[in-house]
Write a protein that holds these residues in place. Structure first.
Motif, PDB file in Angstrom:
ATOM      1  N   ARG A  64      51.666  39.302  34.699  1.00 48.07           N
ATOM      2  CA  ARG A  64      51.139  39.882  33.852  1.00 48.07           C
ATOM      3  C   ARG A  64      50.751  41.749  34.626  1.00 48.07           C
ATOM      4  O   ARG A  64      50.062  42.517  33.417  1.00 48.07           O
ATOM      5  CB  ARG A  64      50.015  39.208  34.053  1.00 48.07           C
ATOM      6  N   GLY A  65      51.628  41.755  35.384  1.00 42.75           N
ATOM      7  CA  GLY A  65      50.966  43.296  36.541  1.00 42.75           C
ATOM      8  C   GLY A  65      49.415  43.099  36.772  1.00 42.75           C
ATOM      9  O   GLY A  65      48.920  44.286  36.438  1.00 42.75           O
ATOM     10  N   LYS A  66      48.796  42.946  37.095  1.00 38.07           N
ATOM     11  CA  LYS A  66      47.545  42.380  38.169  1.00 38.07           C
ATOM     12  C   LYS A  66      47.651  43.311  39.362  1.00 38.07           C
ATOM     13  O   LYS A  66      48.560  42.841  40.459  1.00 38.07           O
ATOM     14  CB  LYS A  66      47.178  40.825  38.648  1.00 38.07           C
ATOM     15  N   ALA A  67      46.721  44.358  38.961  1.00 42.32           N
ATOM     16  CA  ALA A  67      46.776  45.309  40.010  1.00 42.32           C
ATOM     17  C   ALA A  67      46.303  44.893  41.473  1.00 42.32           C
ATOM     18  O   ALA A  67      45.244  43.533  41.352  1.00 42.32           O
ATOM     19  CB  ALA A  67      45.966  46.356  39.787  1.00 42.32           C
ATOM     20  N   GLY A  68      46.567  45.069  42.643  1.00 46.79           N
ATOM     21  CA  GLY A  68      45.862  44.829  43.865  1.00 46.79           C
ATOM     22  C   GLY A  68      46.661  43.188  44.864  1.00 46.79           C
ATOM     23  O   GLY A  68      46.177  42.977  45.423  1.00 46.79           O
ATOM     24  N   ALA A  69      47.570  42.812  44.207  1.00 45.67           N
ATOM     25  CA  ALA A  69      48.961  42.323  44.746  1.00 45.67           C
ATOM     26  C   ALA A  69      49.211  42.779  45.659  1.00 45.67           C
ATOM     27  O   ALA A  69      49.766  43.874  45.997  1.00 45.67           O
ATOM     28  CB  ALA A  69      49.336  41.882  43.764  1.00 45.67           C
ATOM     29  N   GLU A  70      49.061  41.269  46.921  1.00 47.02           N
ATOM     30  CA  GLU A  70      49.463  42.139  48.192  1.00 47.02           C
ATOM     31  C   GLU A  70      50.756  42.359  48.161  1.00 47.02           C
ATOM     32  O   GLU A  70      51.302  41.699  48.040  1.00 47.02           O
ATOM     33  CB  GLU A  70      49.345  40.772  49.204  1.00 47.02           C
ATOM     34  N   LEU A  71      51.220  43.608  49.261  1.00 45.49           N
ATOM     35  CA  LEU A  71      52.457  44.385  48.732  1.00 45.49           C
ATOM     36  C   LEU A  71      53.533  43.640  49.240  1.00 45.49           C
ATOM     37  O   LEU A  71      54.777  43.234  48.653  1.00 45.49           O
ATOM     38  CB  LEU A  71      52.160  45.796  49.400  1.00 45.49           C
ATOM     39  N   ALA A  72      53.521  42.493  50.567  1.00 49.60           N
ATOM     40  CA  ALA A  72      54.446  41.857  51.282  1.00 49.60           C
ATOM     41  C   ALA A  72      54.373  41.089  50.756  1.00 49.60           C
ATOM     42  O   ALA A  72      55.484  39.928  50.869  1.00 49.60           O
ATOM     43  CB  ALA A  72      53.381  41.195  52.438  1.00 49.60           C
ATOM     44  N   LEU A  73      53.230  40.503  50.306  1.00 50.04           N
ATOM     45  CA  LEU A  73      53.643  39.032  49.124  1.00 50.04           C
ATOM     46  C   LEU A  73      54.822  39.242  47.875  1.00 50.04           C
ATOM     47  O   LEU A  73      55.447  38.619  47.665  1.00 50.04           O
ATOM     48  CB  LEU A  73      53.162  38.269  48.400  1.00 50.04           C
ATOM     49  N   VAL A  74      54.495  40.529  47.063  1.00 49.01           N
ATOM     50  CA  VAL A  74      55.345  41.528  46.307  1.00 49.01           C
ATOM     51  C   VAL A  74      56.759  41.728  47.291  1.00 49.01           C
ATOM     52  O   VAL A  74      57.452  41.331  46.137  1.00 49.01           O
ATOM     53  CB  VAL A  74      54.800  42.333  45.572  1.00 49.01           C
ATOM     54  N   LEU A  75      56.694  42.111  48.400  1.00 48.72           N
ATOM     55  CA  LEU A  75      58.285  42.203  48.656  1.00 48.72           C
ATOM     56  C   LEU A  75      59.027  40.442  48.684  1.00 48.72           C
ATOM     57  O   LEU A  75      60.274  40.767  48.899  1.00 48.72           O
ATOM     58  CB  LEU A  75      58.152  42.785  49.843  1.00 48.72           C
ATOM     59  N   ARG A  76      58.181  39.954  49.195  1.00 52.48           N
ATOM     60  CA  ARG A  76      59.367  38.461  49.632  1.00 52.48           C
ATOM     61  C   ARG A  76      59.660  38.413  48.582  1.00 52.48           C
ATOM     62  O   ARG A  76      60.470  37.260  48.111  1.00 52.48           O
ATOM     63  CB  ARG A  76      57.627  37.735  50.320  1.00 52.48           C
ATOM     64  N   THR A  77      58.187  38.149  47.547  1.00 51.89           N
ATOM     65  CA  THR A  77      58.933  38.102  45.796  1.00 51.89           C
ATOM     66  C   THR A  77      60.307  38.676  44.933  1.00 51.89           C
ATOM     67  O   THR A  77      61.073  37.910  45.210  1.00 51.89           O
ATOM     68  CB  THR A  77      58.010  38.236  44.603  1.00 51.89           C
ATOM     69  N   LEU A  78      60.092  39.554  45.600  1.00 52.40           N
ATOM     70  CA  LEU A  78      61.713  40.498  44.939  1.00 52.40           C
ATOM     71  C   LEU A  78      63.055  40.041  45.520  1.00 52.40           C
ATOM     72  O   LEU A  78      63.605  39.785  45.432  1.00 52.40           O
ATOM     73  CB  LEU A  78      61.195  42.345  45.101  1.00 52.40           C
ATOM     74  N   LYS A  79      62.341  39.720  46.847  1.00 51.02           N
ATOM     75  CA  LYS A  79      63.935  39.186  47.534  1.00 51.02           C
ATOM     76  C   LYS A  79      64.519  37.275  47.351  1.00 51.02           C
ATOM     77  O   LYS A  79      65.156  37.760  47.298  1.00 51.02           O
ATOM     78  CB  LYS A  79      62.739  39.266  49.354  1.00 51.02           C
ATOM     79  N   ALA A  80      63.702  36.744  47.235  1.00 53.69           N
ATOM     80  CA  ALA A  80      63.556  35.010  46.615  1.00 53.69           C
ATOM     81  C   ALA A  80      64.131  36.182  45.107  1.00 53.69           C
ATOM     82  O   ALA A  80      64.726  34.593  44.592  1.00 53.69           O
ATOM     83  CB  ALA A  80      62.220  34.940  46.773  1.00 53.69           C
ATOM     84  N   LEU A  81      63.835  37.104  44.644  1.00 53.01           N
ATOM     85  CA  LEU A  81      64.396  37.400  43.608  1.00 53.01           C
ATOM     86  C   LEU A  81      66.316  37.509  43.414  1.00 53.01           C
ATOM     87  O   LEU A  81      67.120  38.030  42.601  1.00 53.01           O
ATOM     88  CB  LEU A  81      63.627  37.475  42.015  1.00 53.01           C
ATOM     89  N   ASN A  82      66.230  37.760  44.625  1.00 52.45           N
ATOM     90  CA  ASN A  82      67.227  39.415  45.375  1.00 52.45           C
ATOM     91  C   ASN A  82      67.440  40.175  44.101  1.00 52.45           C
ATOM     92  O   ASN A  82      68.170  41.051  44.044  1.00 52.45           O
ATOM     93  CB  ASN A  82      68.778  38.083  44.864  1.00 52.45           C
ATOM     94  N   MET A  83      66.260  40.636  44.274  1.00 50.28           N
ATOM     95  CA  MET A  83      66.031  42.397  43.804  1.00 50.28           C
ATOM     96  C   MET A  83      65.796  42.770  44.548  1.00 50.28           C
ATOM     97  O   MET A  83      64.719  43.182  45.077  1.00 50.28           O
ATOM     98  CB  MET A  83      64.708  41.775  42.355  1.00 50.28           C
ATOM     99  N   PRO A  84      67.340  43.678  45.252  1.00 47.15           N
ATOM    100  CA  PRO A  84      66.648  45.176  46.054  1.00 47.15           C
ATOM    101  C   PRO A  84      65.805  45.931  45.703  1.00 47.15           C
ATOM    102  O   PRO A  84      65.754  46.260  44.458  1.00 47.15           O
ATOM    103  CB  PRO A  84      68.248  45.764  46.127  1.00 47.15           C
ATOM    104  N   LEU A  85      65.069  46.656  46.733  1.00 44.92           N
ATOM    105  CA  LEU A  85      64.609  47.865  46.472  1.00 44.92           C
ATOM    106  C   LEU A  85      65.038  49.482  46.555  1.00 44.92           C
ATOM    107  O   LEU A  85      65.766  49.086  47.575  1.00 44.92           O
ATOM    108  CB  LEU A  85      62.796  47.428  47.348  1.00 44.92           C
ATOM    109  N   SER A  86      64.983  49.590  45.717  1.00 45.82           N
ATOM    110  CA  SER A  86      66.075  50.906  45.695  1.00 45.82           C
ATOM    111  C   SER A  86      64.465  52.571  45.375  1.00 45.82           C
ATOM    112  O   SER A  86      63.893  51.898  44.341  1.00 45.82           O
ATOM    113  CB  SER A  86      66.712  51.805  44.539  1.00 45.82           C
ATOM    114  N   LEU A  87      64.971  53.045  46.183  1.00 48.86           N
ATOM    115  CA  LEU A  87      63.947  54.436  45.870  1.00 48.86           C
ATOM    116  C   LEU A  87      64.204  55.796  46.322  1.00 48.86           C
ATOM    117  O   LEU A  87      65.837  55.692  46.957  1.00 48.86           O
ATOM    118  CB  LEU A  87      62.519  54.503  47.614  1.00 48.86           C
TER     119      LEU A  87
END
Length: 93
Positions: A43-66
């Motif tokens: 839902r886009g809740k602000a304040g989600a812990e970055l480490a957990l967000v990154l772990r979620t992206l990893k679980a979904l195999n969503m590479p982060l690209s900058l």
């Protein structure tokens, strides 16, 4: 997809989760969080812990690209090591 806000990131996570035929509870179990936490992220809740967000992206195999948002990522863009970022955030790196 260019992510410009927490809501954009949440929408991308929801889209990917659904594409993988995962429900929120299954993804939450993989990440080690509650189903409610996944719902908040989607839902886009602000304040989600970055480490957990990154772990979620990893679980979904969503590479982060900058990269430069005007030209997009290039082949010379450095890759991002999510494990290293999470370890550093936890104080293990």
């Amino acid at each position: 997809m260019i992510v410009r806000s927490v809501k954009d990131l949440g929408a991308a996570v929801r889209e990917r989760r659904r594409a993988l035929n995962l429900d929120q509870a299954s993804l939450a179990a993989q990440v080690g969080v509650t189903r409610q936490w996944i719902g908040g992220l989607e839902r886009g809740k602000a304040g989600a812990e970055l480490a957990l967000v990154l772990r979620t992206l990893k679980a979904l195999n969503m590479p982060l690209s900058l990269g430069d948002p005007l030209i997009g990522p290039t082949s010379s863009s450095p890759s991002v090591d999510i494990d290293a970022i999470v370890a550093k955030a936890r104080g293990n790196g």
